[in-house]
Enzyme design. Structure first.
Site, PDB file in Angstrom:
ATOM      1  CE  LYS A  90      -4.014   2.140   0.598  1.00 24.37           C
ATOM      2  NZ  LYS A  90      -3.724   2.820  -0.692  1.00 24.37           N
ATOM      3  CE  LYS A 114       4.119   7.617   5.497  1.00 25.21           C
ATOM      4  NZ  LYS A 114       3.976   8.751   4.588  1.00 25.21           N
ATOM      5  CE  LYS A 126       4.541   7.550  -2.546  1.00 24.01           C
ATOM      6  NZ  LYS A 126       3.755   8.053  -1.397  1.00 24.01           N
ATOM      7  CG  ASP A 166       3.150  11.057  -3.146  1.00 27.06           C
ATOM      8  OD1 ASP A 166       3.093  10.885  -1.921  1.00 27.06           O
ATOM      9  OD2 ASP A 166       4.116  11.658  -3.681  1.00 27.06           O
TER      10      ASP A 166
HETATM   11  P1  NDP Z   1       0.399  17.806  -4.329  1.00 26.18           P
HETATM   12  O1  NDP Z   1       0.841  17.432  -5.684  1.00 26.18           O
HETATM   13  O2  NDP Z   1      -1.052  17.959  -4.062  1.00 26.18           O
HETATM   14  O3  NDP Z   1       1.129  19.133  -3.844  1.00 26.18           O
HETATM   15  C1  NDP Z   1       2.506  19.192  -3.792  1.00 26.18           C
HETATM   16  C2  NDP Z   1       2.911  20.609  -3.369  1.00 26.18           C
HETATM   17  O4  NDP Z   1       4.312  20.630  -3.112  1.00 26.18           O
HETATM   18  C3  NDP Z   1       2.653  21.648  -4.438  1.00 26.18           C
HETATM   19  O5  NDP Z   1       2.394  22.878  -3.829  1.00 26.18           O
HETATM   20  C4  NDP Z   1       3.986  21.678  -5.187  1.00 26.18           C
HETATM   21  O6  NDP Z   1       4.239  22.900  -5.848  1.00 26.18           O
HETATM   22  C5  NDP Z   1       4.966  21.498  -4.060  1.00 26.18           C
HETATM   23  N1  NDP Z   1       6.184  20.813  -4.572  1.00 26.18           N
HETATM   24  C6  NDP Z   1       6.245  19.600  -5.172  1.00 26.18           C
HETATM   25  N2  NDP Z   1       7.498  19.308  -5.531  1.00 26.18           N
HETATM   26  C7  NDP Z   1       8.238  20.370  -5.148  1.00 26.18           C
HETATM   27  C8  NDP Z   1       9.606  20.678  -5.231  1.00 26.18           C
HETATM   28  N3  NDP Z   1      10.476  19.823  -5.793  1.00 26.18           N
HETATM   29  N4  NDP Z   1      10.028  21.856  -4.703  1.00 26.18           N
HETATM   30  C9  NDP Z   1       9.154  22.709  -4.121  1.00 26.18           C
HETATM   31  N5  NDP Z   1       7.841  22.478  -4.028  1.00 26.18           N
HETATM   32  C10 NDP Z   1       7.391  21.332  -4.528  1.00 26.18           C
HETATM   33  O7  NDP Z   1       1.033  16.660  -3.355  1.00 26.18           O
HETATM   34  P2  NDP Z   1       0.585  16.236  -1.906  1.00 26.18           P
HETATM   35  O8  NDP Z   1       0.120  17.419  -1.135  1.00 26.18           O
HETATM   36  O9  NDP Z   1      -0.292  15.054  -2.015  1.00 26.18           O
HETATM   37  O10 NDP Z   1       1.974  15.722  -1.298  1.00 26.18           O
HETATM   38  C11 NDP Z   1       2.883  16.588  -0.656  1.00 26.18           C
HETATM   39  C12 NDP Z   1       3.836  15.759   0.198  1.00 26.18           C
HETATM   40  O11 NDP Z   1       3.081  15.003   1.166  1.00 26.18           O
HETATM   41  C13 NDP Z   1       4.677  14.733  -0.555  1.00 26.18           C
HETATM   42  O12 NDP Z   1       5.922  14.597   0.100  1.00 26.18           O
HETATM   43  C14 NDP Z   1       3.894  13.441  -0.354  1.00 26.18           C
HETATM   44  O13 NDP Z   1       4.700  12.294  -0.478  1.00 26.18           O
HETATM   45  C15 NDP Z   1       3.398  13.622   1.072  1.00 26.18           C
HETATM   46  N6  NDP Z   1       2.230  12.838   1.459  1.00 26.18           N
HETATM   47  C16 NDP Z   1       1.057  12.943   0.789  1.00 26.18           C
HETATM   48  C17 NDP Z   1      -0.039  12.208   1.195  1.00 26.18           C
HETATM   49  C18 NDP Z   1      -1.387  12.366   0.565  1.00 26.18           C
HETATM   50  O14 NDP Z   1      -2.341  11.795   1.080  1.00 26.18           O
HETATM   51  N7  NDP Z   1      -1.530  13.119  -0.504  1.00 26.18           N
HETATM   52  C19 NDP Z   1       0.058  11.250   2.298  1.00 26.18           C
HETATM   53  C20 NDP Z   1       1.323  11.285   3.000  1.00 26.18           C
HETATM   54  C21 NDP Z   1       2.361  12.027   2.560  1.00 26.18           C
HETATM   55  P3  NDP Z   1       4.176  22.974  -7.469  1.00 26.18           P
HETATM   56  O15 NDP Z   1       2.735  22.929  -7.802  1.00 26.18           O
HETATM   57  O16 NDP Z   1       4.840  24.240  -7.802  1.00 26.18           O
HETATM   58  O17 NDP Z   1       4.929  21.762  -7.968  1.00 26.18           O
END
Ligand code: NDP
Length: 449
Positions: A90, A114, A126, A166
């Protein structure tokens, strides 16, 4: 350092020399479980750690698709099925140009721990692709997702491997992936993917779960130190799924969220972020965070210029890195500490570099580690899977209550493990140890597989 641990780390470094993110994740976990390894010399004979750091399977595949100009584009697809000790594989799918095997393996490895912490029956995995969804039309996104699923479908299933979203994979992408899976399989197997829209089998509160869960963990962590979220200033990096719902819950708990960001820069609004405006920009228009100033000219925008995000230069009590790995480095940690930060909550996976985490802990800043603090998303995915199996739905309030209870349980596990090994208040070590003890017991039970 314990000899066995040192040997496993050095062997892993030799075997995966070109995978820096993966090695970073392994080192972080293995160094913090030393007190457990010290009292279990038999783990060496069983090669328990060598087995834990080796994925059960890594699948790499070609993803050809046709863009709007009729040009064929080829991306690379990944699924790392890391560990199925305590349930079906998962973990989410990430679509981002930076995706490579190192990043997939680090995320898969983190996911094992986790998922173990949630107390639910889910293994670790993943996947994703180096496909960049930014600027793509809806049709291009759909064709890419369909091609991705044309290969992925043979490796997944409700009792085998259950992907979710993600970075770059939200409700829209999960919908296209699910539609193609259903067409290929000619069966409605709802539990094969989570993060589905509620109109065809998704769970209420799944979208909110990671961000809400982060704030539930933060609430517990602060309460354990006679403190609370109410009245605190909060800064958040990112403005995607995790960031938006962390902001929503922080505001509901009485905090003043003053900054959010994306990869281009950050906004600062001392009056408090207008979250409806951010949702409109990010969830509806798929625009840039800078667009916030169109509606709120009193706010300020700081362009990103180099390694360290400007969002960490803003004075805050609570910092929530919710964007991506290694986004909060030592330089940022020093600025945050000098500005009086009280607590850091990792919404993203491995957002703090190791030296940043060490610096926070050395300066008595509370750190809510990603493995524990962002586990609410996958926990709610597991609740979505159970609803699909039962062919039954919980209300929003029921799911949120279950999520809250799970986050309290995770916090208690981290605290108990850190206390047991004399590291009171170090929830980074506590999370790694609590998860590892559970996984090691399951490995002993299941024999050499
Ligand atoms: P989204 O795609 O919804 O949002 C990602 C955000 O992070 C955007 O604002 C994006 O900006 C920014 N971002 C992405 N890559 C970079 C980078 N290299 N440098 C700077 N900013 C960056 O993703 P999520 O919110 O779902 O995920 C965010 C984090 O949380 C990740 O690490 C993910 O693994 C983790 N996570 C997510 C879960 C979920 O349920 N969604 C669960 C647990 C962990 P821009 O649009 O400019 O790229």
């Amino acid at each position: 350092m314990n000899n066995y641990l040192a040997n496993v780390i050095s062997r892993t470094e030799q075997m995966n020399a070109k995978e820096p993110e993966y090695l970073q994740a392994v080192r972080e976990v293995l160094t913090s479980i030393e007190p457990v390894i010290n009292i279990h010399p038999e783990y060496d004979r069983m090669a328990l750690l060598e087995r834990l750091v080796e994925p059960e399977r890594c699948i790499l595949f070609r993803v050809p698709w046709v863009d709007d100009n009729g040009k064929v584009v080829v991306n690379r697809g990944f699924r790392v099925q890391f560990n199925s000790l305590i349930g079906p594989y998962k973990g989410g799918l990430r679509f981002h140009p930076s995706v490579n095997l190192s990043i997939m393996k680090f995320l898969g490895f983190e996911q094992i721990f986790k998922n173990a912490l949630t107390g639910l029956p889910i293994g670790g995995a993943k996947g994703g692709s180096d496909f960049d969804p930014k600027g793509k039309s809806d049709g291009e996104i759909m064709r890419f997702c369909q091609s991705f699923m044309n290969e992925l479908y043979r490796h997944i299933g409700a009792d085998v491997d259950v992907p979710a979203g993600d970075i770059g994979v939200g409700g829209r992408e999960i919908g296209y992936l699910f539609g193609q899976y259903k067409k290929i399989r000619n069966a409605y197997e709802g539990g094969v993917l989570t993060g589905k829209d509620v109109c065809y089998g998704g769970s209420l509160a799944r979208k909110e779960a990671t961000g809400y869960g982060l704030m539930f963990f933060m609430r517990e962590m602060l309460a354990a130190h006679d403190n609370s979220v109410a009245g605190k200033t909060v800064t958040i990096s990112g403005s995607g799924n995790v960031a938006i719902y962390a902001c929503e819950k922080a505001q509901a708990m009485g905090a003043n969220v003053v900054a959010m960001s994306d990869s281009n820069g950050c906004i600062y609004d001392s009056e408090g972020i207008d979250l409806d405006c951010v949702k409109q920009i990010k969830e509806v228009q798929r625009g840039r965070i800078k667009d916030y100033l169109n509606k709120h000219p009193q706010a300020q925008y700081f362009e990103r210029n180099g390694e360290t995000s400007p969002v960490w230069s803003i004075k805050t009590d609570i910092a929530l890195p919710c964007a991506t790995q290694n986004e909060l480095n030592l330089e940022a940690a020093k600025i945050l500490v000098s500005n009086g930060v009280v607590a850091v909550g990792e919404g993203a996976n491995m957002p703090c570099t190791q030296d940043a985490t060490d610096y926070f802990l050395a300066n008595n800043v509370l750190v809510a580690p990603a493995k524990a603090a962002n586990a609410g998303g996958v926990a709610t995915s597991a609740i979505e899977m159970s609803q699909n199996s039962m062919r039954f739905y919980y209300t929003f309030e029921e799911v949120e209550k279950k999520l809250d209870n799970i986050m309290v349980h995770i916090f208690n596990e981290c605290e108990a493990a850190s206390d047991k090994y004399g590291q009171h208040g170090n929830y980074v070590a506590g999370a790694n140890i609590a998860a590892f003890e559970k996984l090691a017991s399951a490995m002993v039970c299941q024999g050499i597989v």
